[in-house]
Design a protein around this motif. Structure first.
Motif, PDB file in Angstrom:
ATOM      1  N   GLY A   1      45.843  31.070  35.337  1.00  0.00           N
ATOM      2  CA  GLY A   1      46.665  30.636  36.103  1.00  0.00           C
ATOM      3  C   GLY A   1      46.073  30.295  37.496  1.00  0.00           C
ATOM      4  O   GLY A   1      44.810  29.947  37.553  1.00  0.00           O
ATOM      5  N   ALA A   2      46.752  30.447  38.615  1.00  0.00           N
ATOM      6  CA  ALA A   2      46.304  29.992  39.872  1.00  0.00           C
ATOM      7  C   ALA A   2      45.562  31.182  40.377  1.00  0.00           C
ATOM      8  O   ALA A   2      44.890  31.266  41.588  1.00  0.00           O
ATOM      9  N   GLY A   3      45.443  32.510  39.807  1.00  0.00           N
ATOM     10  CA  GLY A   3      44.987  33.736  40.372  1.00  0.00           C
ATOM     11  C   GLY A   3      45.820  34.201  41.324  1.00  0.00           C
ATOM     12  O   GLY A   3      46.855  33.720  41.749  1.00  0.00           O
ATOM     13  N   ILE A   4      45.203  35.293  42.061  1.00  0.00           N
ATOM     14  CA  ILE A   4      46.156  36.121  42.953  1.00  0.00           C
ATOM     15  C   ILE A   4      45.537  35.856  44.185  1.00  0.00           C
ATOM     16  O   ILE A   4      44.278  35.660  44.565  1.00  0.00           O
ATOM     17  N   ASP A   5      46.451  35.443  45.058  1.00  0.00           N
ATOM     18  CA  ASP A   5      46.184  35.260  46.538  1.00  0.00           C
ATOM     19  C   ASP A   5      45.657  36.487  47.194  1.00  0.00           C
ATOM     20  O   ASP A   5      46.048  37.695  46.932  1.00  0.00           O
TER      21      ASP A   5
END
Lengths: 209, 700
Positions: free
Chosen positions: B636-640
Motif C-alpha cells: 500500500g501507500a505505507g505509513i505516514d
C-alpha cells in the motif's frame, strides 16, 4: 518573630493511607508536617510565612496537582513543589518541571529520594524567601523616588552618561546630576555599581527594550 | 262406293245410304281403336326401351365373336367408351389381354349350351386402371331358332372383391397380432372355460395353452379378484348390446401359485360358436414397483424437506429436542426401531450421542465409530458378522438387544463430523441399495445439522473471544487507573516501612508509633492484594488457554479465513512460511485475532493502490533461538511518518471508518504473550507489521 520559622512540609494526597504514611516518614526525618486530602483543603489554610515544601499527588479528584501548581504560582513565592505520581507521564512531568517543580517522583517512592527532594525544596524555599525579602526592600526604596528620579535611576543603571540622559529627558546636565545624587541617597547606594545591582535585584526594567 | 243421286230416292236407296253410314261410323270407330292401340304400343315400347337403358345392370348385345351390337347407357358408363365408337367393336378390345381367352371361352360356352354363363373379366378403363367385372350372358335365338346373338349383363365387382380380399388380410393380421401381442390374451367361453390363449398369456401364467384350454380360467385369478372378474363376464352377458369392455385391476396367479398384479380388460366377442369373452391382461407389477418407489421417493423428499426446515432455524437451546424429533421421523420412515446420531470431535473421538430413548451412548460402539471415521458405510446384518476386535460393540448389541445395524458417516467439507445409526429390534433385516441411498440423503441433512451446530458454537466462541478482546482493550484503558490504585497501597507500605526504619533508629524508640505503622502496612498490603484480585477478575475468561501452537498453522488458518476477502479485493496473498518453526505458547484465538487484524489492515492499506500490484505477504521466520517472528507486508501507500508513532495508540486511526482499536488491541495481545509488535515502512513501498512471540519452553 522569634528566630527563623521552622521548615514546614505540606502533603496533599487524596489517599488516606498514603497521606498518613508519607506524613510519618517526613516527620521521622525531622520536618513539621501538615497533610491535606485535597487541593481545596490546602488552599483553605492561611498562608504560611516561612520556608515550606509541598508534596503533591498529580492525580486527585477535584483540583489536580498540576492545577494547584498553576494556582499557587500566581500567589507569590509560596512553596516549592515535589510531585508524586502513580505512573510515568512525560507530558505531565514536563509541565510540572516547567512550572517550577523541584522533582517529579514515581510512587512508590523511596525515602531517600523523597527526603532529598524535600530538602532541595526547603533550601530553595529559604533562598526564595531571602530573595523575595530583598526585592521587597528595594521596591520599598524605589517607591520613595520621585517620578523624575525614577526616570533618571532607570537610565543611569543602563550605563548612560549624564549628558546623554539630559538629552534623552530634555533637561540640563546639571539637573541630572542633582537627581542622580538624590537617587543614590534614597536607594542607599554607595556606588554606581551598587545601584546597578539594586536595579537588577529590584527588577527595574531598562527603557531600552 | 256408289255415287248417290240427287232425284227422289227410293226406299232401298235410303236403306243403303243408312247402311253405308253405319258402316262408315264402324270404320271410324275401329280406326280410332287401332290408333289408340298403336299409341299404347308406342308408349310401351318407349317404356321398355327406357327400362333397358336405365336398368341397374349394364347390358350388351354381342354376336358370336363378341362384337358389340347394342349397349345400354350403364354399359357405356361402365366400359367408359363413347357409345358411337362402342358398337361394332369387339368386347376383347376393352378387356385386358390376359383375360381374352376367358372371354372367348365364355362366348363359346354361351352359344354352345345356351345356358346362362358367368365369368370375371378385367376391363381396361382409362390409362392404367382396371375394373373387375362379372359377366353373365344368355344366348338369344332368332326367328329361325338360330342363336346369333347373346345378351350380356355386366356388373362391376372391383370393390366387393377388394373387400373380400381385405377381410382375408385382416383375419391374418388379427391372428398375428394375437400371437405376437405382448399382453396376455385369453378367450373365455360363457361358462368360463379357456378357449384360446396366446403365447404371452402362456408365458405370463407359466402354463401351456394346450393344458389350459377347456379348463376354467378362474385358477389364474386370485380369490380376491374373482368376484370382479365374474361380474365383468356376467355384466357383459347380461348386456343387451355387446359392451365396449370392462377395465380393471386384478390380482392374477401363475400356475406355480405366485401372485402378481395385472390390469385386465374384458370384452365380449360375437362368434358363431356362442358368446365368447376376450380377456386382455397386462402385468403391472413393474409399474407398481416403480410407482411404489416413486411414492417412497416422494415421502423421503418430504421427510428431508421437513427435517431441513425443522433444522434450519435451530437454536442451540432446542437442538437436542429437535434432533430427537428428527430421529423419530426418520426411524418412522425407515420402519426401524432404533435411531441415533453421533457427533465426532475434531480429533475424531465420539463427542456426543443423541438416541431415541437413549438406547446408545458415547462409548457403546467404538468399532463402528472407527469405521465411520474412515468414511465406511457400516452394515451389520447379523451379530456373527462382527469381527473379533469389535468386542465392545458386540456387548452393546447384546445389552441394547438391537440386531442388525446400519450406520452412515456424516461428512461436511470432506471431514467426517458424525454418524447416523439405525437398528432394528425385531427380525434381522437385509440392507438394500435403496435403503443405503435413502440413508445417504438423510445423512446429508444430519451432517448439515451438525455442521450448523458447530458453526453456531464457533460463532458463539468468536463472540466470546471478541468480548474478551474488548475486555482486553478495556483493561488497556483501565491499566492506568489500576496501576494508580495499586500504587497507593504500595506507596503507603514503603513509606510506612521506611518511616519505621527511621523510628527504630531513634532512642528511645516510639514503640506505639511503630506498632501503628506495622498495622497500617498490613492493611495496605491487603488493599494491594484486593486490587490485584480485581485485576485478575477482569482478565479472567472462560476459555482463555495457553497452548503450544504451530505458528505456521495459525497463519495458514487466518489466510484461509480471509481468502474470500482477499480475492474480492483483487489482492494476491502470498505465504512465506519458514519450515520447522519451533512452537510458541499462546492463546490461539487471540493470536489469530492479531494476525487477522494485521492482514485486514494490510488489505485496507492497499485499497487505494492499483489493483495489479496489490500483494500481501504473510511471512513467518525464526527470529532467534528464543523467538518466532510473524510479519505481514503490504504494497500500500505505507505509513505516514507522523502516524508511525501513534498507530498503536488506542483510538488512533487514519481510516475514515474505524475505531482505531485494532492495532492497539493487537499490540496488547502480543505484549501479553511476551512479544513485541512493530511497524515499519518498506524501502520499496508499503508497510510491514511484524510481531515476535517467545518460543514456548515450559511444558503444558
Amino acid at each position: 518573630m522569634t528566630g527563623p520559622p521552622a521548615p514546614l512540609v505540606f502533603i496533599v494526597d487524596d489517599d488516606r493511607s498514603v497521606r498518613k504514611s508519607l506524613a510519618r516518614l517526613i516527620r521521622a526525618a525531622g520536618y513539621d508536617v501538615e497533610a491535606f486530602a485535597s487541593a481545596r483543603e490546602f488552599l483553605a489554610r492561611p498562608p504560611y510565612d516561612g520556608p515550606c515544601c509541598l508534596v503533591l499527588d498529580v492525580r486527585m479528584p477535584g483540583l489536580t496537582g498540576l492545577e494547584l501548581q498553576e494556582t499557587l504560582a500566581t500567589a507569590g513565592p509560596g512553596c516549592p513543589i515535589v510531585f508524586l505520581t502513580g505512573y510515568r507521564d512525560v507530558r505531565a512531568s514536563v509541565k510540572a518541571m516547567k512550572g517550577g517543580a523541584i522533582d517529579f517522583l514515581i510512587k512508590p517512592v523511596n525515602d531517600e529520594d523523597l527526603l532529598r527532594a524535600i530538602e532541595r525544596a526547603v533550601t530553595k524555599a529559604r533562598q526564595t524567601r531571602r530573595e523575595w525579602a530583598r526585592t521587597t526592600e528595594i521596591h520599598e526604596r524605589i517607591k520613595i523616588l520621585t517620578p523624575r528620579e525614577a526616570e533618571v535611576f532607570a537610565l543611569v543603571v543602563t550605563g548612560m552618561l549624564n549628558k546623554q540622559i539630559a538629552a534623552e529627558l530634555g533637561v540640563s546636565e546639571k539637573m541630572i546630576k542633582v537627581h542622580r545624587g538624590r537617587v543614590m541617597e534614597k536607594m542607599l547606594a554607595g556606588s554606581l555599581a551598587e545601584l546597578v545591582r539594586l536595579a537588577d535585584e529590584g527588577g527595574v526594567a531598562s527603557p531600552h527594550s | 262406293m256408289r255415287k248417290p243421286r240427287a232425284q227422289p230416292r227410293t226406299e232401298a236407296q235410303k236403306r243403303l245410304v243408312h247402311e253405308l253410314r253405319v258402316q262408315q261410323l264402324e270404320l271410324e270407330r275401329q280406326n280410332e281403336q287401332i290408333r289408340s292401340t298403336q299409341h299404347e304400343l308406342e308408349a310401351e315400347r318407349d317404356r321398355v326401351a327406357d327400362l333397358y337403358q336405365l336398368a341397374p345392370v349394364a347390358h350388351l348385345t354381342l354376336d358370336r365373336v363378341g362384337t358389340i351390337v347394342e349397349a345400354t347407357v350403364l354399359a357405356v358408363a361402365l366400359l367408359g367408351v363413347d357409345r358411337r365408337r362402342l358398337t361394332r367393336r369387339r368386347l376383347h378390345e376393352l378387356v385386358v389381354p390376359a383375360d381374352w381367352a376367358t372371354l372367348s371361352r365364355h362366348l363359346a360356352d354361351v352359344f354352345a349350351g345356351a345356358a346362362r354363363r358367368t365369368c370375371d373379366l378385367r376391363i381396361v378403363k382409362g390409362r392404367d386402371t382396371a375394373r373387375l367385372v362379372r359377366v353373365s350372358s344368355v344366348a338369344v335365338p332368332d326367328a329361325e331358332g338360330q342363336s346369333t346373338r347373346c345378351r350380356t349383363a355386366l356388373m362391376d365387382i372391383t370393390e366387393r372383391k377388394q373387400a373380400e380380399e381385405g377381410l382375408k388380410d385382416s383375419r391374418a393380421q388379427f391372428e398375428s397380432i394375437v400371437t405376437s401381442a405382448l399382453d396376455a390374451i385369453v378367450t373365455v367361453s360363457e361358462d368360463g372355460r379357456v378357449v384360446l390363449m396366446n403365447p404371452a398369456a402362456e408365458q405370463m401364467f407359466g402354463c401351456k395353452a394346450a393344458t389350459a384350454i377347456g379348463h376354467a380360467f378362474d385358477r389364474f385369478v386370485q380369490e380376491s379378484s374373482r368376484q370382479w372378474y365374474r361380474a365383468a363376464i356376467v355384466a357383459d352377458a347380461d348386456a343387451i348390446s355387446p359392451a365396449p369392455g370392462r377395465l380393471g385391476a386384478m390380482a392374477a396367479r401363475r400356475a406355480d401359485g405366485t401372485e402378481f398384479p395385472v390390469e385386465a380388460s374384458i370384452s365380449e366377442v360375437a362368434d358363431n360358436r356362442g358368446r365368447l369373452f376376450t380377456v386382455i391382461l397386462r402385468d403391472v407389477s413393474a409399474r407398481q414397483r416403480a410407482e411404489h418407489a416413486l411414492a417412497e421417493r416422494l415421502r423421503l423428499e418430504q421427510l428431508v424437506t421437513h427435517l431441513a426446515m425443522a433444522f434450519g432455524h435451530l437454536s442451540t437451546v432446542e437442538f437436542d429436542q429437535e434432533v430427537q424429533r428428527g430421529l423419530r421421523a426418520v426411524v418412522g420412515f425407515l420402519e426401524v426401531e432404533r435411531g441415533g446420531l453421533i457427533e465426532f470431535s475434531p480429533d475424531g473421538k465420539v463427542a456426543r450421542c443423541w438416541a431415541i430413548e437413549e438406547w446408545m451412548d458415547v462409548g457403546d460402539f467404538p468399532w463402528m465409530a472407527a469405521r465411520l471415521q474412515r468414511r465406511d458405510f457400516v452394515t451389520v446384518s447379523r451379530l456373527e458378522e462382527l469381527p473379533d476386535e469389535a468386542v465392545v460393540d458386540r456387548g452393546s448389541y447384546l445389552r441394547c438387544r438391537v440386531k442388525p445395524q446400519v450406520a452412515v458417516p456424516l461428512e461436511v467439507g470432506g471431514k467426517v463430523v458424525g454418524g447416523l445409526v439405525f437398528s432394528t429390534v425385531g427380525a434381522e433385516r437385509a440392507t438394500s441399495d435403496e435403503l443405503m441411498q435413502q440413508l445417504h440423503l438423510l445423512g446429508e441433512v444430519f451432517a448439515n445439522l451438525l455442521s450448523r451446530k458447530q458453526t453456531e458454537l464457533d460463532l458463539q466462541k468468536l463472540r466470546q473471544d471478541l468480548a474478551h478482546v474488548n475486555r482486553v482493550a478495556t483493561i488497556g484503558a483501565l491499566t492506568t487507573s489500576l496501576s494508580h490504585e495499586l500504587n497507593q497501597p504500595l506507596t503507603a507500605i514503603l513509606s510506612n516501612a521506611q518511616a519505621a526504619q527511621r523510628l527504630i533508629e531513634v532512642d528511645p524508640m516510639d514503640l506505639g508509633e511503630v506498632r501503628e505503622i506495622l498495622k497500617d502496612i498490613v492493611e495496605d498490603d491487603k488493599r494491594a492484594g484486593a486490587v490485584i484480585h480485581r485485576l485478575r477478575d477482569l482478565l479472567r475468561k472462560g476459555s482463555l488457554d495457553f497452548t503450544d501452537l504451530d505458528v505456521n498453522e495459525l497463519v495458514g488458518d487466518v489466510a484461509r479465513l480471509v481468502s474470500g476477502d482477499v480475492a474480492l479485493r483483487h489482492v494476491s496473498l502470498r505465504l512465506e512460511l519458514a519450515p520447522e518453526l519451533p512452537r510458541v505458547r499462546g492463546d490461539r484465538v487471540q493470536l489469530q485475532q492479531v494476525v487477522l487484524n494485521l492482514v485486514l489492515n494490510g488489505l485496507d492499506a492497499m485499497q487505494e493502490s492499483a489493483a495489479r500490484g496489490r500483494t500481501l505477504v504473510l511471512r513467518t521466520a525464526k527470529e532467534s533461538s528464543a523467538a518466532v517472528r510473524v510479519a505481514t507486508r503490504d504494497s500500500g501507500a505505507g505509513i505516514d511518518a507522523a502516524d508511525l508513532d501513534h498507530i498503536f495508540h488506542a483510538f488512533y486511526t487514519t481510516k475514515s471508518a474505524g475505531l482505531g482499536m485494532g492495532l492497539a488491541i493487537a499490540r496488547s495481545i502480543v505484549e501479553a504473550h511476551g512479544g513485541r509488535l512493530t511497524a515499519e515502512n518498506n524501502p520499496d513501498g508499503g508497510a510491514t507489521f511484524s510481531f515476535t512471540l517467545p518460543v514456548g519452553e515450559e511444558g503444558p
